[in-house]
Design an enzyme around this catalytic site. Structure first.
Site, PDB file in Angstrom:
ATOM      1  N   ARG A 286     -31.893  23.009 -36.084  1.00 17.43           N
ATOM      2  CA  ARG A 286     -32.686  24.213 -36.313  1.00 17.43           C
ATOM      3  C   ARG A 286     -32.232  25.293 -35.345  1.00 17.43           C
ATOM      4  O   ARG A 286     -31.861  25.008 -34.200  1.00 17.43           O
ATOM      5  CB  ARG A 286     -34.179  23.938 -36.094  1.00 17.43           C
ATOM      6  CG  ARG A 286     -34.837  23.133 -37.189  1.00 17.43           C
ATOM      7  CD  ARG A 286     -34.963  23.943 -38.496  1.00 17.43           C
ATOM      8  NE  ARG A 286     -35.617  23.202 -39.559  1.00 17.43           N
ATOM      9  CZ  ARG A 286     -34.987  22.536 -40.529  1.00 17.43           C
ATOM     10  NH1 ARG A 286     -33.675  22.503 -40.569  1.00 17.43           N
ATOM     11  NH2 ARG A 286     -35.668  21.912 -41.468  1.00 17.43           N
TER      12      ARG A 286
ATOM     13  N   HIS B 160     -26.635  27.657 -43.352  1.00 18.20           N
ATOM     14  CA  HIS B 160     -27.619  26.563 -43.522  1.00 18.20           C
ATOM     15  C   HIS B 160     -27.283  25.713 -44.763  1.00 18.20           C
ATOM     16  O   HIS B 160     -28.101  25.574 -45.679  1.00 18.20           O
ATOM     17  CB  HIS B 160     -29.051  27.137 -43.612  1.00 18.20           C
ATOM     18  CG  HIS B 160     -30.108  26.120 -43.268  1.00 18.20           C
ATOM     19  ND1 HIS B 160     -31.245  26.432 -42.567  1.00 18.20           N
ATOM     20  CD2 HIS B 160     -30.202  24.791 -43.521  1.00 18.20           C
ATOM     21  CE1 HIS B 160     -31.996  25.348 -42.419  1.00 18.20           C
ATOM     22  NE2 HIS B 160     -31.371  24.330 -42.998  1.00 18.20           N
TER      23      HIS B 160
HETATM   24  P1  NAP Z   1     -35.346  11.821 -37.886  1.00 14.97           P
HETATM   25  O1  NAP Z   1     -34.910  10.689 -38.748  1.00 14.97           O
HETATM   26  O2  NAP Z   1     -36.804  12.081 -37.732  1.00 14.97           O
HETATM   27  O3  NAP Z   1     -34.678  11.603 -36.455  1.00 14.97           O
HETATM   28  C1  NAP Z   1     -34.975  12.392 -35.366  1.00 14.97           C
HETATM   29  C2  NAP Z   1     -34.258  11.840 -34.132  1.00 14.97           C
HETATM   30  O4  NAP Z   1     -34.461  12.760 -33.051  1.00 14.97           O
HETATM   31  C3  NAP Z   1     -34.787  10.497 -33.683  1.00 14.97           C
HETATM   32  O5  NAP Z   1     -33.733   9.661 -33.274  1.00 14.97           O
HETATM   33  C4  NAP Z   1     -35.658  10.853 -32.491  1.00 14.97           C
HETATM   34  O6  NAP Z   1     -35.752   9.849 -31.495  1.00 14.97           O
HETATM   35  C5  NAP Z   1     -34.918  12.033 -31.914  1.00 14.97           C
HETATM   36  N1  NAP Z   1     -35.809  12.856 -31.103  1.00 14.97           N
HETATM   37  C6  NAP Z   1     -36.951  13.479 -31.453  1.00 14.97           C
HETATM   38  N2  NAP Z   1     -37.513  14.092 -30.411  1.00 14.97           N
HETATM   39  C7  NAP Z   1     -36.709  13.833 -29.357  1.00 14.97           C
HETATM   40  C8  NAP Z   1     -36.753  14.180 -27.984  1.00 14.97           C
HETATM   41  N3  NAP Z   1     -37.762  14.908 -27.482  1.00 14.97           N
HETATM   42  N4  NAP Z   1     -35.761  13.744 -27.186  1.00 14.97           N
HETATM   43  C9  NAP Z   1     -34.741  12.988 -27.680  1.00 14.97           C
HETATM   44  N5  NAP Z   1     -34.643  12.622 -28.966  1.00 14.97           N
HETATM   45  C10 NAP Z   1     -35.607  13.045 -29.794  1.00 14.97           C
HETATM   46  O7  NAP Z   1     -34.718  13.187 -38.406  1.00 14.97           O
HETATM   47  P2  NAP Z   1     -33.436  13.384 -39.353  1.00 14.97           P
HETATM   48  O8  NAP Z   1     -33.755  13.055 -40.743  1.00 14.97           O
HETATM   49  O9  NAP Z   1     -32.274  12.705 -38.712  1.00 14.97           O
HETATM   50  O10 NAP Z   1     -33.252  14.981 -39.279  1.00 14.97           O
HETATM   51  C11 NAP Z   1     -33.090  15.667 -38.040  1.00 14.97           C
HETATM   52  C12 NAP Z   1     -33.247  17.157 -38.247  1.00 14.97           C
HETATM   53  O11 NAP Z   1     -32.104  17.690 -38.918  1.00 14.97           O
HETATM   54  C13 NAP Z   1     -34.396  17.583 -39.150  1.00 14.97           C
HETATM   55  O12 NAP Z   1     -35.630  17.591 -38.443  1.00 14.97           O
HETATM   56  C14 NAP Z   1     -33.979  18.979 -39.595  1.00 14.97           C
HETATM   57  O13 NAP Z   1     -34.502  19.949 -38.725  1.00 14.97           O
HETATM   58  C15 NAP Z   1     -32.454  18.952 -39.461  1.00 14.97           C
HETATM   59  N6  NAP Z   1     -31.795  19.113 -40.782  1.00 14.97           N
HETATM   60  C16 NAP Z   1     -30.971  20.174 -40.967  1.00 14.97           C
HETATM   61  C17 NAP Z   1     -30.326  20.321 -42.193  1.00 14.97           C
HETATM   62  C18 NAP Z   1     -29.385  21.472 -42.446  1.00 14.97           C
HETATM   63  O14 NAP Z   1     -28.980  21.682 -43.589  1.00 14.97           O
HETATM   64  N7  NAP Z   1     -28.968  22.207 -41.443  1.00 14.97           N
HETATM   65  C19 NAP Z   1     -30.540  19.397 -43.217  1.00 14.97           C
HETATM   66  C20 NAP Z   1     -31.380  18.335 -42.983  1.00 14.97           C
HETATM   67  C21 NAP Z   1     -32.014  18.201 -41.749  1.00 14.97           C
HETATM   68  P3  NAP Z   1     -36.607   8.493 -31.733  1.00 14.97           P
HETATM   69  O15 NAP Z   1     -35.940   7.810 -32.893  1.00 14.97           O
HETATM   70  O16 NAP Z   1     -36.428   7.762 -30.473  1.00 14.97           O
HETATM   71  O17 NAP Z   1     -38.001   8.911 -32.053  1.00 14.97           O
HETATM   72  C1  GLV Z   2     -32.863  21.363 -44.123  1.00 16.43           C
HETATM   73  O1  GLV Z   2     -32.754  22.139 -43.249  1.00 16.43           O
HETATM   74  C2  GLV Z   2     -33.732  20.221 -44.120  1.00 16.43           C
HETATM   75  O2  GLV Z   2     -34.588  20.119 -43.239  1.00 16.43           O
HETATM   76  O3  GLV Z   2     -33.591  19.386 -45.026  1.00 16.43           O
END
Ligand code: NAP
Ligand code: GLV
Length: 309
Positions: free
Chosen positions: A224, A272
């Site tokens: 983000r 994005h």
């Molecule tokens: P997720 O499965 O919820 O994983 C989040 C990870 O971040 C977990 O490993 C978590 O640790 C870690 N985390 C959270 N808070 C933390 C902290 N304070 N310190 C250290 N580590 C921390 O999320 P995801 O599905 O992988 O997605 C991640 C993010 O990618 C989304 O929230 C979104 O904002 C972004 N995204 C962007 C796009 C784009 O097109 N640019 C697309 C999709 C997603 P724990 O496992 O230990 O809790």
């Molecule tokens: C995109 O940014 C997503 O959160 O899937």
């Protein structure tokens, strides 16, 4: 009973079309043509206007159109007790892994330099650094971060990962919590941000963080825009603390034309797109949750509202 599609800045038509194809009996409303607010039991949302979700007294589930839920949780008037879900799907995971690998390879194979060289008709080959010497540090080891880390291990990079709680991923040197953050950074040449946006992670990509990386490190932010202190990135690039950045997300999107990132020679921008949600692929997941909440079951892929992801 109706399913509401409330997408701000996104086209609702592909969603409406695929959902009604999957279940022709579905009563689908597309915001702002909602009809009777009491009919709405399920809302598929992206960047909804704050306070809007309080208007639906029979709402049983709020579904994010993407993997992130920060756009929902930031609403101070979110109706209490309504579960919030997000998208978890291999199409999103694969797309993100591809993007991160592409950005890492583009940087490590000096493609930016060769694009500049071509403009000046310069023939100047360079050997890339051996992959096992390049430390790629992935912040966030969830659905997306863990898959990207594994993809990078398979390519032969030295992969480090940082999360909130301990993790074990084959081939990845893992770190967790703030106490291990500096150690993680100190071995990182390429920093990839795949954290959710929460009060703990907002602004985490700042000058202090950049100074702890290996000299001339490269930043890839695909999480983000508000993870990054944008002015700090400019300082870090201009002072050579960082050698470059690939940014897919921004504090304000679309990135305003006057923003200094557009013309910065060390910044690469994509709009994005690192992992786009494909309605065709993920609509069955939305429908499944709609049916589950109608049957009184908990929806899948629910987020922890206290934790913020
Ligand atoms: P997720 O499965 O919820 O994983 C989040 C990870 O971040 C977990 O490993 C978590 O640790 C870690 N985390 C959270 N808070 C933390 C902290 N304070 N310190 C250290 N580590 C921390 O999320 P995801 O599905 O992988 O997605 C991640 C993010 O990618 C989304 O929230 C979104 O904002 C972004 N995204 C962007 C796009 C784009 O097109 N640019 C697309 C999709 C997603 P724990 O496992 O230990 O809790
Ligand atoms: C995109 O940014 C997503 O959160 O899937």
């Amino acid at each position: 009973m109706a399913l509401l599609i409330m997408l701000v800045g996104e086209d609702p038509e592909p969603w409406k079309s695929v959902l009604s194809r999957l279940d022709p009996s579905l009563d689908i409303r597309v915001w702002p043509q909602v009809g009777d607010v009491e009919d709405i039991v399920f809302a598929l949302v992206w960047n909804h206007p704050r306070g809007e979700l309080r208007k639906y007294p029979n709402l049983k589930c709020i579904a994010s159109m993407g993997a992130g839920v920060d756009h929902i949780i930031r609403d101070p008037e979110l109706p209490a007790g309504v579960p919030v879900t997000r998208i978890v799907h291999e199409s999103l995971t694969r797309s993100m892994t591809e993007y991160v690998i592409h950005a890492v390879l583009d940087h490590c194979r000096d493609m930016e330099k060769y694009r500049r060289d071509q403009a000046g008709k310069i023939w100047d080959p360079k050997f890339p650094r051996p992959r096992k010497e390049v430390g790629v540090g992935v912040m966030g080891l969830g659905e997306l971060g863990a898959a990207a880390a594994i993809g990078l291990v398979e390519l032969g990079y030295r992969v480090l990962g940082w999360s909130r709680t301990p993790k074990a991923i084959s081939g990845v040197q893992t770190f967790w919590g703030m106490e291990q953050f500096s150690h993680f950074l100190s071995q990182t040449d390429i920093l990839v941000c795949l954290l959710p946006l929460t009060p703990q992670t907002e602004g985490i990509l700042n000058l202090e963080t950049f100074r702890k990386l290996r000299p001339g490190a490269f930043l890839i932010n695909v999480a983000r825009g508000r993870h990054l202190i944008e002015e700090d990135l400019i300082v870090a690039l201009d002072q050579g603390i960082l050698s470059g950045a690939r940014l897919d997300v921004f504090e304000v999107e679309p990135l305003p034309p006057e923003h200094p990132f557009w013309d910065h020679p060390k910044v690469q921008i994509t709009p994005h797109v690192s992992s786009l949600t494909e309605p065709e692929a993920v609509a069955p997941q939305i429908l499944e949750n709609y049916e589950r909440v109608l049957r009184g079951l908990e929806p899948v892929n629910q987020v922890d509202l206290q934790r913020g992801y």
